[in-house]
Design a protein around this motif. Structure first.
Motif, PDB file in Angstrom:
ATOM      1  N   PRO A 284       3.987  -2.583 -11.405  1.00 20.87           N
ATOM      2  CA  PRO A 284       2.898  -2.111 -10.594  1.00 20.87           C
ATOM      3  C   PRO A 284       3.197  -2.147  -9.092  1.00 20.87           C
ATOM      4  CG  PRO A 284       2.145  -3.556 -12.298  1.00 20.87           C
ATOM      5  CD  PRO A 284       3.284  -3.601 -12.339  1.00 20.87           C
ATOM      6  N   MET A 285       2.909  -1.119  -8.212  1.00 24.56           N
ATOM      7  CA  MET A 285       2.890  -1.300  -6.891  1.00 24.56           C
ATOM      8  C   MET A 285       1.896  -2.284  -6.470  1.00 24.56           C
ATOM      9  SD  MET A 285       3.224   1.800  -3.941  1.00 24.56           S
ATOM     10  CE  MET A 285       1.498   2.235  -4.421  1.00 24.56           C
ATOM     11  N   HIS A 286       1.989  -3.027  -5.503  1.00 24.15           N
ATOM     12  CA  HIS A 286       0.824  -3.638  -4.799  1.00 24.15           C
ATOM     13  C   HIS A 286       1.365  -3.588  -3.270  1.00 24.15           C
ATOM     14  CE1 HIS A 286      -2.651  -6.061  -5.482  1.00 24.15           C
ATOM     15  NE2 HIS A 286      -2.308  -7.013  -4.925  1.00 24.15           N
ATOM     16  N   ARG A 287       1.141  -2.562  -2.692  1.00 23.63           N
ATOM     17  CA  ARG A 287       1.560  -2.352  -1.301  1.00 23.63           C
ATOM     18  C   ARG A 287       0.451  -2.375  -0.196  1.00 23.63           C
ATOM     19  NH1 ARG A 287       6.371  -1.487   1.139  1.00 23.63           N
ATOM     20  NH2 ARG A 287       7.418  -1.628  -0.833  1.00 23.63           N
ATOM     21  N   LEU A 288       0.430  -2.963   0.728  1.00 18.08           N
ATOM     22  CA  LEU A 288      -0.463  -2.552   2.221  1.00 18.08           C
ATOM     23  C   LEU A 288       0.141  -1.584   3.177  1.00 18.08           C
ATOM     24  CD1 LEU A 288      -2.872  -3.562   3.461  1.00 18.08           C
ATOM     25  CD2 LEU A 288      -1.593  -5.103   4.719  1.00 18.08           C
ATOM     26  N   LEU A 289      -0.531  -0.694   3.392  1.00 13.38           N
ATOM     27  CA  LEU A 289       0.076   0.407   4.324  1.00 13.38           C
ATOM     28  C   LEU A 289      -0.851  -0.051   5.594  1.00 13.38           C
ATOM     29  CD1 LEU A 289       1.688   2.705   5.389  1.00 13.38           C
ATOM     30  CD2 LEU A 289      -0.297   4.418   4.378  1.00 13.38           C
ATOM     31  N   GLN A 290      -0.103  -0.361   6.739  1.00 13.23           N
ATOM     32  CA  GLN A 290      -0.955  -0.637   7.777  1.00 13.23           C
ATOM     33  C   GLN A 290      -0.466   0.350   8.914  1.00 13.23           C
ATOM     34  OE1 GLN A 290      -0.281  -4.344   9.635  1.00 13.23           O
ATOM     35  NE2 GLN A 290       2.040  -4.514   9.233  1.00 13.23           N
ATOM     36  N   GLY A 291      -1.216   0.753   9.970  1.00  9.38           N
ATOM     37  CA  GLY A 291      -0.860   1.622  10.962  1.00  9.38           C
ATOM     38  C   GLY A 291      -2.002   1.615  11.957  1.00  9.38           C
ATOM     39  N   ASP A 292      -1.705   1.881  13.286  1.00  9.15           N
ATOM     40  CA  ASP A 292      -2.781   2.009  14.402  1.00  9.15           C
ATOM     41  C   ASP A 292      -3.858   3.367  13.891  1.00  9.15           C
ATOM     42  OD1 ASP A 292      -4.119   0.988  16.363  1.00  9.15           O
ATOM     43  OD2 ASP A 292      -2.257   1.095  17.795  1.00  9.15           O
ATOM     44  N   VAL A 293      -4.523   2.841  14.618  1.00  8.26           N
ATOM     45  CA  VAL A 293      -5.840   4.135  14.702  1.00  8.26           C
ATOM     46  C   VAL A 293      -5.023   5.502  15.035  1.00  8.26           C
ATOM     47  CG1 VAL A 293      -8.086   5.005  15.701  1.00  8.26           C
ATOM     48  CG2 VAL A 293      -7.592   2.641  15.365  1.00  8.26           C
ATOM     49  N   GLY A 294      -5.057   6.359  13.983  1.00  3.56           N
ATOM     50  CA  GLY A 294      -4.535   7.615  14.303  1.00  3.56           C
ATOM     51  C   GLY A 294      -3.024   7.936  14.093  1.00  3.56           C
ATOM     52  N   SER A 295      -2.615   6.987  13.484  1.00  6.51           N
ATOM     53  CA  SER A 295      -1.120   7.127  13.088  1.00  6.51           C
ATOM     54  C   SER A 295      -0.813   7.802  11.873  1.00  6.51           C
ATOM     55  CB  SER A 295      -0.423   5.468  12.925  1.00  6.51           C
ATOM     56  OG  SER A 295      -1.198   4.942  11.848  1.00  6.51           O
TER      57      SER A 295
END
Length: 711
Positions: A284-295
């Motif tokens: 199982p993937m357990h990933r956090l995708l983070q990116g600034d507003v509007g990225s």
């Protein structure tokens, strides 16, 4: 006739007393919980001071004879007691007292009193000092003052803590050779550290106890961080032993890429590749995708969904608000429906008939993609073969909701060997249940220390650049007294064909908080801008009303939208070029950054005005000043996140992950980076070489709370 034999009576558990209930409310149920309930501060009752030597502002313990005691009614009923220690006198003043207090403080009684010395009009004074009869030995250690709740007196709590200390099993769980990696004096074992911190000797420098720099504190902080790292690593390794559907890249993914009306940025391509690599593995993937507003996180989510659906499985996307879910639905449908993907829509405001239709599409598997709010995790929602769950703004969901989603995501069984999709042959001798892949997204970038601690069990992907064409946003901090100037700026923007947001912190007038509210501001701005369509949006409006307002604003017919924070996420209107946030000093830093991100989405130069008010105070608080200064100085979400961590600590980023029980009670991520690095190095070694000690360590520190770290 003889009576039938009676069954032996079963003894019922005794009801808990008030203090016992209070202990349970604090989570102090095990002996180790009590032992780890450390003092907030200490009182020095180890010595007596002479009144002739004390200074105003210091806390002192004095002993003397009561020479005067009277109840005086002058504005407030109060008990006035004069205490003479032979070198000077001190007035003890009580506004709350009982007849027993008067008896204990009668003229001629010799007492000890402790409190802050004030230099009043009539000489030395103590307000509401602690007191008891004189005599007996002085304390040999500083007296601890513990965090408590109503119904739990300090005396009872001190006895309970001492009992917990005597009963708790405090043998060391950290191998001694590993301690030498970081301690200059590894002489403080856990038992010694706890005994000292509950009963510190009077010769200790109080500042080392208050700032947690004492070696005993360092030992506890290191052990706490180690427990957190062990728990996170255990969760990560446990998931690595689970099975998940193998979702390989297919034609649908390539078709979506070709159909998009824009090119992906290098950062979007990189994180999409990381996610695709995870989905192609049988764990199982357990990933956090983070990116600034509007990225551009939404298109990355769409590409992941395409991989899942193309492999014959279902994907679910859950968002915290209906506005954000609607935004996702509109974008994903426009991208995926032309490629033949059917999408189901679930929200709490749906009519019963539409809900039944959506549930049928989901249960049959006809809907490859399901988008919605909390309605996605309701009991009636049954998926045919769910393989990927995407949670947007994951920190906005509580622990219970995230755990409920994970428990719902039970996909069909797959073969013991990796398979390419749901329709594989059933000839394998053994099948196993699978855990679907999980992708969590956030527009609140995670500072490095948080990623290393609370998110250590996750793989993190970062979109660290904005799509081309985004204009930088100019941020201005403006006093409320210049409100007319701001309205003049709005007029200029409207004449140029632009649109404006005006955000207020309240919906209606509140007696508790003297803040401008959305309904009143809407009326004022409507009067100030004749001929301009001014809309109003807030959470108490019916869903149909919200949709109607947003449709008018999105279509460009509405020039100015007055709103509460319901537009914080999920609103994308490229023509909006000005954001005004009223009472900006009341908002959190990450929330201000999210709101600012609603503008600057088109080619026009954009600005954000932070209107602030000091109210009756002469100036803003230091915290409010620091937040507004950070906003004015940076548009970078990662820098904003770093400053927010410095100002307010980790709670803002973790949302309800802690569920009211702080997972880090003692360690400070801003100060204890060296201890965190040590814990990260030691955790895998302990799990590999000392698994029993590792398990014991986690149980001691976290008990049943470890699940909240994994949610």
């Amino acid at each position: 006739m003889t009576d039938a034999p009676r069954e032996p009576s079963k003894s019922l558990p005794k009801p808990l007393s008030g203090p016992q209930k209070a202990l349970r409310k604090l989570g102090l149920e095990r002996a180790i919980d009590l032992a780890l309930h450390l003092p907030l501060r200490y009182e020095d009752e180890t010595r007596l001071q002479r009144l002739s030597e004390v200074r105003a502002g210091e806390v002192a313990q004095i002993e003397g004879v009561v020479t005067h005691c009277e109840v005086k009614i002058s504005g407030h009923r109060q008990l006035l007691v004069t205490l003479d220690d032979g070198t000077d006198t001190c007035l003890l003043r009580f506004f709350t007292f009982y007849p027993s207090s008067q008896k204990a403080l009668a003229v001629g009684q010799r007492i000890r009193a402790r409190g802050e010395i004030k230099d009043g009009f009539n000489g030395l004074t103590m307000m509401h000092p602690a007191f008891h009869p004189a005599g007996g030995e002085l304390a040999v250690a500083l007296t601890p003052v513990y965090p408590t709740v109503a119904g739990l007196p300090q005396a009872y709590l001190r006895r309970a803590v001492q009992g917990g200390l005597s009963r708790a099993e405090l043998s060391d769980t950290v191998p001694l050779n590993n301690l030498y990696e970081i301690w200059l004096q590894p002489t403080w074992n856990l038992r010694e550290a706890l005994l000292f911190l509950h009963n510190p000797t009077p010769d200790v420098a109080l500042v080392t106890l208050q700032d947690h720099s004492h070696p005993a504190w360092q030992r506890l902080k290191a052990e706490e961080l180690l427990a957190q790292q062990l728990s996170q690593l255990q969760a990560k390794r446990a998931r690595a032993r689970l099975r998940a559907p193998v979702l390989a890249l297919g034609a649908l993914h390539e078709g979506l890429l070709a159909a998009l009306p824009f090119q992906l940025t290098p950062a979007q391509r990189r994180v999409s590749s990381e996610i695709a690599h995870d989905l192609a593995r049988p764990v199982p993937m357990h990933r956090l995708l983070q990116g600034d507003v509007g990225s551009g996180k939404t298109v990355v989510a769409a590409l992941a969904a395409a991989i899942c659906i193309d492999a014959g499985w279902q994907c679910a996307l859950m968002a915290p608000t209906e506005i954000l879910a609607t935004q996702h639905f509109a974008k994903l449908v426009s991208w995926l429906e032309p490629l033949g993907i059917k999408t189901a829509w679930l929200t709490g405001s749906q009519k019963a008939r539409e809900r039944r239709e959506m549930l049928a599409l989901i249960a049959s598997g006809e809907a490859g993609l399901v988008i919605g709010t909390h309605a996605v995790i309701q009991d009636k929602v049954v998926f045919k073969n769910l393989a990927l769950a995407i949670i947007d703004e994951q920190h906005r969901f509580g622990v219970a909701q995230r755990l409920a989603l994970r428990s719902k995501l039970t996909a069909p069984t797959v073969h013991d060997e990796p398979v390419e999709g749901a329709a594989a042959s059933t000839s394998s001798a053994r099948t196993v249940e699978v855990e679907p892949h999980l992708l969590m997204m956030t527009a609140t970038p995670i500072p490095r220390t948080l990623a290393m601690s609370y998110y250590a069990d996750l793989d993190v992907s970062t979109i660290d650049e904005l799509p081309p064409g985004r204009t930088p946003i100019i941020t201005k901090v403006v006093n409320e007294a210049r409100r007319d100037e701001v309205i003049a700026r709005i007029c200029a923007q409207l004449e140029a064909g632009r649109q404006i947001y005006w955000v207020c912190p309240l919906i209606e007038e509140s007696e508790a908080l003297d803040l401008s509210n959305a309904t009143e501001t809407h009326a004022q701005l409507s009067a100030a801008l004749p001929g301009v369509m001014v809309g109003l949006l807030h959470s108490r409006m019916a869903v149909a009303e919200k949709k109607a307002v947003m449709s008018l604003f999105t279509a460009g017919q509405m020039g100015l939208l007055v709103s509460t924070t319901v537009i914080e996420v999920g609103v994308d209107v490229p023509n909006a070029s000005l954001m005004v946030i009223e009472h900006a000093e009341r908002f959190g830093l990450s929330q201000l950054h999210q709101l600012r991100g609603r503008v600057g989405r088109g080619a026009a130069a954009s600005a954000c005005v932070l209107l602030y008010s000091t109210g009756d105070a002469p100036r803003l608080s230091e915290t409010a000043r620091a937040r507004l200064k950070a906003m004015a100085e940076s548009n970078d979400g990662f820098e904003i996140a770093r400053r927010d961590l410095e100002i307010r600590g980790p709670g803002e980023f973790l949302g309800a992950r802690q569920s009211g029980a702080a997972m880090l009670r003692f360690a400070d991520l801003a100060l204890d980076g060296a201890l965190l690095a040590w814990a990260r190095r030691l955790a895998p070694l302990m799990l590999d070489q000392h698994p029993a000690l590792a398990e014991k360590h986690v149980l001691r520190w976290l008990g049943g709370k470890a699940e909240f770290l994994k949610a």
